[in-house]
Design a protein around this motif. Sequence first.
Motif, PDB file in Angstrom:
ATOM      1  N   ARG A  84       0.825  -1.213   0.000  1.00  0.00           N
ATOM      2  CA  ARG A  84       0.000   0.000   0.000  1.00  0.00           C
ATOM      3  C   ARG A  84       0.859   1.263   0.000  1.00  0.00           C
ATOM      4  N   HIS A  85       2.064   1.180   0.559  1.00  0.00           N
ATOM      5  CA  HIS A  85       2.917   2.360   0.639  1.00  0.00           C
ATOM      6  C   HIS A  85       3.538   2.716  -0.713  1.00  0.00           C
ATOM      7  N   ILE A  86       3.490   1.789  -1.659  1.00  0.00           N
ATOM      8  CA  ILE A  86       4.042   2.057  -2.983  1.00  0.00           C
ATOM      9  C   ILE A  86       3.029   2.798  -3.852  1.00  0.00           C
ATOM     10  N   GLU A  87       1.737   2.695  -3.502  1.00  0.00           N
ATOM     11  CA  GLU A  87       0.679   3.252  -4.348  1.00  0.00           C
ATOM     12  C   GLU A  87       0.834   4.748  -4.583  1.00  0.00           C
ATOM     13  N   ARG A  88       1.314   5.497  -3.584  1.00  0.00           N
ATOM     14  CA  ARG A  88       1.390   6.950  -3.697  1.00  0.00           C
ATOM     15  C   ARG A  88       2.660   7.434  -4.407  1.00  0.00           C
ATOM     16  N   THR A  89       3.681   6.613  -4.476  1.00  0.00           N
ATOM     17  CA  THR A  89       4.952   7.080  -5.013  1.00  0.00           C
ATOM     18  C   THR A  89       4.865   7.286  -6.516  1.00  0.00           C
ATOM     19  N   ALA A  90       5.523   8.343  -6.988  1.00  0.00           N
ATOM     20  CA  ALA A  90       5.498   8.644  -8.411  1.00  0.00           C
ATOM     21  C   ALA A  90       6.462   7.756  -9.194  1.00  0.00           C
ATOM     22  N   LEU A  91       7.513   7.264  -8.500  1.00  0.00           N
ATOM     23  CA  LEU A  91       8.580   6.528  -9.186  1.00  0.00           C
ATOM     24  C   LEU A  91       8.975   5.313  -8.353  1.00  0.00           C
ATOM     25  N   ILE A  92       9.247   4.205  -9.028  1.00  0.00           N
ATOM     26  CA  ILE A  92       9.696   2.987  -8.356  1.00  0.00           C
ATOM     27  C   ILE A  92      11.175   2.762  -8.682  1.00  0.00           C
ATOM     28  N   LEU A  93      11.978   2.588  -7.647  1.00  0.00           N
ATOM     29  CA  LEU A  93      13.376   2.185  -7.811  1.00  0.00           C
ATOM     30  C   LEU A  93      13.460   0.694  -7.505  1.00  0.00           C
ATOM     31  N   HIS A  94      13.586  -0.089  -8.555  1.00  0.00           N
ATOM     32  CA  HIS A  94      13.582  -1.545  -8.424  1.00  0.00           C
ATOM     33  C   HIS A  94      15.011  -2.024  -8.191  1.00  0.00           C
ATOM     34  N   VAL A  95      15.293  -2.431  -6.957  1.00  0.00           N
ATOM     35  CA  VAL A  95      16.644  -2.838  -6.570  1.00  0.00           C
ATOM     36  C   VAL A  95      16.781  -4.356  -6.719  1.00  0.00           C
ATOM     37  N   VAL A  96      17.807  -4.773  -7.480  1.00  0.00           N
ATOM     38  CA  VAL A  96      18.031  -6.201  -7.727  1.00  0.00           C
ATOM     39  C   VAL A  96      19.424  -6.576  -7.203  1.00  0.00           C
ATOM     40  N   ASP A  97      19.484  -7.613  -6.393  1.00  0.00           N
ATOM     41  CA  ASP A  97      20.749  -8.127  -5.864  1.00  0.00           C
ATOM     42  C   ASP A  97      21.402  -8.997  -6.931  1.00  0.00           C
ATOM     43  N   MET A  98      22.541  -8.507  -7.498  1.00  0.00           N
ATOM     44  CA  MET A  98      23.174  -9.223  -8.603  1.00  0.00           C
ATOM     45  C   MET A  98      23.912 -10.489  -8.150  1.00  0.00           C
ATOM     46  N   THR A  99      24.114 -10.647  -6.846  1.00  0.00           N
ATOM     47  CA  THR A  99      24.797 -11.852  -6.359  1.00  0.00           C
ATOM     48  C   THR A  99      23.829 -13.001  -6.136  1.00  0.00           C
ATOM     49  N   GLY A 100      22.524 -12.691  -6.085  1.00  0.00           N
ATOM     50  CA  GLY A 100      21.538 -13.736  -5.800  1.00  0.00           C
ATOM     51  C   GLY A 100      21.363 -14.003  -4.323  1.00  0.00           C
ATOM     52  N   GLY A 101      22.086 -13.254  -3.469  1.00  0.00           N
ATOM     53  CA  GLY A 101      21.929 -13.402  -2.031  1.00  0.00           C
ATOM     54  C   GLY A 101      22.516 -14.706  -1.512  1.00  0.00           C
ATOM     55  N   TYR A 102      22.326 -14.922  -0.216  1.00  0.00           N
ATOM     56  CA  TYR A 102      22.898 -16.132   0.392  1.00  0.00           C
ATOM     57  C   TYR A 102      22.206 -17.405  -0.097  1.00  0.00           C
ATOM     58  N   GLU A 103      20.993 -17.251  -0.705  1.00  0.00           N
ATOM     59  CA  GLU A 103      20.272 -18.409  -1.235  1.00  0.00           C
ATOM     60  C   GLU A 103      20.716 -18.775  -2.649  1.00  0.00           C
ATOM     61  N   GLY A 104      21.527 -17.905  -3.262  1.00  0.00           N
ATOM     62  CA  GLY A 104      21.947 -18.162  -4.634  1.00  0.00           C
ATOM     63  C   GLY A 104      20.817 -18.025  -5.624  1.00  0.00           C
ATOM     64  N   ARG A 105      19.926 -17.043  -5.416  1.00  0.00           N
ATOM     65  CA  ARG A 105      18.765 -16.855  -6.282  1.00  0.00           C
ATOM     66  C   ARG A 105      19.194 -16.299  -7.640  1.00  0.00           C
ATOM     67  N   ASP A 106      18.307 -16.444  -8.612  1.00  0.00           N
ATOM     68  CA  ASP A 106      18.552 -15.895  -9.943  1.00  0.00           C
ATOM     69  C   ASP A 106      18.080 -14.446  -9.954  1.00  0.00           C
TER      70      ASP A 106
END
Length: 465
Positions: free
Chosen positions: A236-258
């Motif tokens: 719900r807190h994203i609804e009012r924002t004019a812009l979204i900064l989509h942050v992606v972890d390029m390492t995949g985190g400790y889980e090794g995600r894609d």
Amino acid sequence: MFTDKVHIYVKGGDGGAGCMSFRREAHVPKGGPDGGDGGHGGDVVLEADASVSSLIDYRYKHHFKATRGTHGKGSRMHGARGEDLVLKVPVGTVVREYFEDTKETGDIIADLTHDGERVTVANGGVGGRGNIHFVTSTRRAPAFAELGEPAQDGWVELEMKLMADAALVGVPSAGKSSLIARMSAARPKIADYPFTTLVPNLGVVKGDEYNFVVADVPGLIEGAHEGRGLGHEFLRHIERTALILHVVDMTGGYEGRDPVEDYRIINRELALYADELACRPRIVVANKCDVPGVEDNIRRLEEEVRKDAIAAAGGNEFADGVEEASRVFKISALTGKGVDSLIHATANKVHELREEAREKQQAEVQYDRIWEHKREQKDRSYTVRKLSDGIFRVEGALIERMVVQTDWENEEALAFLQHRFNRMGLEKELIKAGAVNGDEIRIVGRAFEFESADDRVDIYKELDF
């Protein structure tokens, strides 16, 4: 503690009673009526206040009542008005009707998006009129006055939505908290395990020309649009924002995600939660690019982002805006690499979106006090229900207040109430519902016998109409 949704019961102050009084002075044997009016009750008002950061004040106290008006007195002395009760709420609070019995919300009452903006959620009762108001050519000495009107009351829902220009979104441990700490003076809790951030954080970012407010929204997981992982509480807190900064972890985190799959999951969750979020302007941020071995993930993410930009442009890769939408900002929130460039681009985009919103707002027709008009219409309406043979119930806010305001021990007051009923067309509605002379009519806690001046009512009864 951060509290962003509460339910509170509000009640205005009841109106003071009018006074039934006659002028009594020496050498004035037949002084006229001089009863003063009762004072109006105070209203319950919600006011947006920039200094209030959450709804914590309403977490444990749920009932709020304004003061009542005082009664009128003789010598035309009117009662004092009750004081309004002003409740401070954060800027960005949405106010809705709430029905405690069914646990459901109703119409939106107000969206308080500016500091100092107000809305009345419970009007105080109108003070009763003194007997000076009921003098007519045939009624020279009215021996009755009105009682005070009961105040409006009910439950409302307060929902706080952060007022930020840009929101940092991503899966848990993508580095959002580290990034907001690097971009602004905000100091959120930072740790190397998921769900470190449990409440949204705000930070003011100073750009070269323009400043903006950024929100660090707790990490989203697959199924967030259905409420998984407190998804609804955060989305719900994203609804009012004019812009979204989509942050992606390029390492995949400790889980090794894609990282590319994480990017797709967040886009899908935003679109499933609200259609307009799928089209919300966004900047893709590839974080933790200082870690060795992430080059292939960065390349794959850039290809995916470009593919999405082309699809949004209807398949035309040469359309305006495709190059801008395809850009991926490669940064390291830990070392600060690339963050200045991201701040500059975000500040310019936020400024552009602000100007567009301002122009759109000026062009739109403003519909002020829509909810107040709806409430007034609802207030004046009433219904007639047949409970059983010879028994009818009348329900409606205004007509019920008339009954409560009437002194039922005073015959003149009852005659005046009958006159008000006739002006509202109640007799016609009762006849239409099948009421005949002698039937019992119930309003609030009162019951009286129906007596119509229309002789045809009894004929209808005989003909079984």
